[in-house]
Write a protein that holds these residues in place. Structure first.
Motif, PDB file in Angstrom:
ATOM      1  N   LYS A 169       0.850  -1.185   0.000  1.00 38.23           N
ATOM      2  CA  LYS A 169       0.000   0.000   0.000  1.00 38.23           C
ATOM      3  C   LYS A 169       0.889   1.239   0.000  1.00 38.23           C
ATOM      4  CE  LYS A 169      -3.933  -1.949   2.445  1.00 38.23           C
ATOM      5  NZ  LYS A 169      -4.109  -2.803   1.287  1.00 38.23           N
ATOM      6  N   GLU A 222     -14.299  -0.224   6.460  1.00 33.11           N
ATOM      7  CA  GLU A 222     -14.260  -0.845   5.128  1.00 33.11           C
ATOM      8  C   GLU A 222     -14.689  -2.301   5.185  1.00 33.11           C
ATOM      9  OE1 GLU A 222     -10.345  -0.938   3.474  1.00 33.11           O
ATOM     10  OE2 GLU A 222     -11.030  -0.916   1.405  1.00 33.11           O
ATOM     11  N   LYS A 223     -14.592  -2.894   6.375  1.00 33.44           N
ATOM     12  CA  LYS A 223     -14.943  -4.306   6.482  1.00 33.44           C
ATOM     13  C   LYS A 223     -16.443  -4.509   6.389  1.00 33.44           C
ATOM     14  CE  LYS A 223     -10.833  -5.383   9.151  1.00 33.44           C
ATOM     15  NZ  LYS A 223     -10.216  -5.651  10.445  1.00 33.44           N
ATOM     16  N   GLY A 224     -17.179  -3.432   6.622  1.00 32.43           N
ATOM     17  CA  GLY A 224     -18.632  -3.532   6.511  1.00 32.43           C
ATOM     18  C   GLY A 224     -19.092  -3.222   5.100  1.00 32.43           C
ATOM     19  N   TRP A 264     -19.887  -1.386   1.839  1.00 30.30           N
ATOM     20  CA  TRP A 264     -19.265  -0.231   1.203  1.00 30.30           C
ATOM     21  C   TRP A 264     -20.285   0.833   0.822  1.00 30.30           C
ATOM     22  CZ3 TRP A 264     -15.928  -3.653  -2.510  1.00 30.30           C
ATOM     23  CH2 TRP A 264     -14.837  -4.153  -1.764  1.00 30.30           C
ATOM     24  N   ALA A 265     -21.527   0.450   0.734  1.00 35.28           N
ATOM     25  CA  ALA A 265     -22.545   1.406   0.283  1.00 35.28           C
ATOM     26  C   ALA A 265     -22.730   2.537   1.293  1.00 35.28           C
ATOM     27  CB  ALA A 265     -23.868   0.678   0.036  1.00 35.28           C
ATOM     28  N   LEU A 297     -20.380   4.023   2.929  1.00 36.61           N
ATOM     29  CA  LEU A 297     -19.245   4.935   2.945  1.00 36.61           C
ATOM     30  C   LEU A 297     -19.566   6.161   2.113  1.00 36.61           C
ATOM     31  CD1 LEU A 297     -16.426   2.323   2.290  1.00 36.61           C
ATOM     32  CD2 LEU A 297     -16.781   3.534   4.413  1.00 36.61           C
ATOM     33  N   LYS A 349     -18.554   9.548  -0.217  1.00 36.57           N
ATOM     34  CA  LYS A 349     -17.632   9.691  -1.352  1.00 36.57           C
ATOM     35  C   LYS A 349     -16.225  10.021  -0.863  1.00 36.57           C
ATOM     36  CE  LYS A 349     -17.156  12.755  -5.181  1.00 36.57           C
ATOM     37  NZ  LYS A 349     -17.636  13.791  -6.037  1.00 36.57           N
ATOM     38  N   LYS A 394     -14.495   7.014   0.501  1.00 37.88           N
ATOM     39  CA  LYS A 394     -14.031   6.105  -0.543  1.00 37.88           C
ATOM     40  C   LYS A 394     -12.745   6.631  -1.176  1.00 37.88           C
ATOM     41  CE  LYS A 394     -18.565   4.194  -1.574  1.00 37.88           C
ATOM     42  NZ  LYS A 394     -19.756   4.137  -2.408  1.00 37.88           N
ATOM     43  N   ILE A 395     -12.734   7.956  -1.416  1.00 34.36           N
ATOM     44  CA  ILE A 395     -11.514   8.546  -1.979  1.00 34.36           C
ATOM     45  C   ILE A 395     -10.354   8.384  -1.001  1.00 34.36           C
ATOM     46  CG2 ILE A 395     -10.436  10.683  -2.749  1.00 34.36           C
ATOM     47  CD1 ILE A 395     -13.103  11.598  -3.797  1.00 34.36           C
ATOM     48  N   LEU A 434      -9.928   6.032   1.197  1.00 34.03           N
ATOM     49  CA  LEU A 434      -9.469   4.645   1.162  1.00 34.03           C
ATOM     50  C   LEU A 434      -8.591   4.403  -0.066  1.00 34.03           C
ATOM     51  CD1 LEU A 434     -12.663   2.707   2.283  1.00 34.03           C
ATOM     52  CD2 LEU A 434     -10.439   2.644   3.386  1.00 34.03           C
ATOM     53  N   TYR A 435      -9.003   4.994  -1.204  1.00 33.83           N
ATOM     54  CA  TYR A 435      -8.204   4.833  -2.426  1.00 33.83           C
ATOM     55  C   TYR A 435      -6.812   5.411  -2.230  1.00 33.83           C
ATOM     56  CZ  TYR A 435      -6.936   5.025  -7.366  1.00 33.83           C
ATOM     57  OH  TYR A 435      -6.286   4.857  -8.569  1.00 33.83           O
ATOM     58  N   SER A 481      -4.261   3.364  -0.288  1.00 38.25           N
ATOM     59  CA  SER A 481      -3.629   2.258  -1.020  1.00 38.25           C
ATOM     60  C   SER A 481      -2.784   2.722  -2.185  1.00 38.25           C
ATOM     61  CB  SER A 481      -4.694   1.294  -1.551  1.00 38.25           C
ATOM     62  OG  SER A 481      -5.350   0.658  -0.506  1.00 38.25           O
ATOM     63  N   PHE A 482      -3.167   3.852  -2.808  1.00 38.45           N
ATOM     64  CA  PHE A 482      -2.504   4.258  -4.046  1.00 38.45           C
ATOM     65  C   PHE A 482      -2.092   5.714  -3.981  1.00 38.45           C
ATOM     66  CE2 PHE A 482      -3.527   0.307  -5.781  1.00 38.45           C
ATOM     67  CZ  PHE A 482      -4.872   0.019  -5.558  1.00 38.45           C
TER      68      PHE A 482
END
Lengths: 130, 169
Positions: free
Chosen positions: B50, B66-68, B70-71, B73, B75, B78-79, B81-82, B85-86
């Motif tokens: 990561k 995130e383990k639950g 995703w709907a 979360l 916006k 989600k960004i 989380l992205y 990782s990246f």
């Protein structure tokens, strides 16, 4: 001697055999797809296997079929990895290259899965623009 | 003591990969370049590690969320989380640098500079051209060539009208 003209299939998202032997049976598109769907559908797939699978798949000269991608997205869900799911969608768009019609088609096919799992598209998040 | 130095150097993520005990001699020092690296590549969309290794408390709680489903979360989550990782999205990693503009500008600049050098050379370095370049000399040269009938069929003298002592129209 099998001809290798099936390797150049720009017009469809159909996948083709990854290796070209001059002997032996050529793997059909359906067998290729099925193999990859099985790979990603492993219930206890681990993160390394997901990464390895995706990176290998993207290395091939094809855009993966939506059913393979669906299995991969579900694998991301099992691994609680939303970021990788979004990354996979980005990779599909990038892999399509100049064939702009492929990505919307794939998204259309994956829409039920995306809705079910709550995966946003890169466009929805705004990360598709630099 | 070698072991504690290694621990401090490499941090949490490398622990599982780095310790190699060799028959009672201790722990081999782990070089940075031997550890998995992060890179954004089109051909390898999911890197080995990561991007963000040390998570802040909010990021840790986000990872739990995130383990639950995703709907639920937002916006921004989600960004976030992205981005854990990246480092760069595909659009960001693929965009051009605009370096070509600097390159072209540099080319024009140095061509221009060379032009100035050439002008300076003409003025200060080169001596006069030979007397054979004088207009009067050149005239005599042309007359001599016509008298000799240089290329009378298709070339030089062919274009001269000897009757009217002028160039042919």
């Amino acid at each position: 001697m099998l001809s290798s003209d099936c390797l150049w299939s720009f017009s469809s998202t159909a996948s083709v055999a990854a290796r070209s032997y001059s002997h032996g049976k050529q793997e059909t598109d359906e067998e290729f797809d099925a193999r990859w769907v099985t790979y990603f559908s492993k219930p206890d797939i681990d993160a390394w296997e997901l990464r390895k699978g995706m990176n290998t798949l993207i290395g091939y000269d094809l855009v993966p079929e939506p059913k393979i991608l669906e299995a991969a997205l579900r694998a991301c869900r099992r691994l609680n990895d939303l970021a990788s799911a979004i990354r996979i969608l980005e990779a599909v768009k990038d892999k399509s290259g100049p064939h702009k019609e492929i990505y919307p088609y794939v998204l259309q096919e994956l829409q039920p899965t995306l809705n079910e799992l709550g995966i946003p598209t890169p466009e929805e998040l705004g990360i598709d623009k630099a | 003591m070698l072991a504690t130095r290694v621990f401090r150097l490499v941090g949490n993520r490398a622990l599982s990969t780095s310790i190699c005990l060799r028959g009672g001699h201790g722990v081999a020092k782990v070089e940075d370049y031997t550890l998995p690296a992060y890179f954004d590549r089109r051909e390898s969309p999911l890197p080995d590690i990561k991007f963000v290794e040390q998570l802040s408390p909010e990021q840790k709680s986000l990872k739990e969320k995130e383990k639950g489903t995703w709907a639920v979360l937002s916006k921004e989550e989600k960004i976030a989380l992205y981005r854990i990782s990246f480092k760069e999205s595909f659009a960001e990693m693929n965009k051009g640098t605009g370096e070509w503009k600097s390159v072209v500008a540099g080319i024009f600049f140095f061509i221009g500079f060379t032009g100035l050098v050439v002008l300076w050379q003409r003025k200060y370095v080169y001596g006069d051209v030979p007397h054979t370049f004088d207009p009067e000399y050149k005239q005599k040269e042309v007359q001599r060539m016509l008298d000799m009938r240089i290329n009378p069929v298709e070339g030089f003298s062919a274009k001269w009208d000897y009757e009217n002592n002028a160039w042919k129209k």
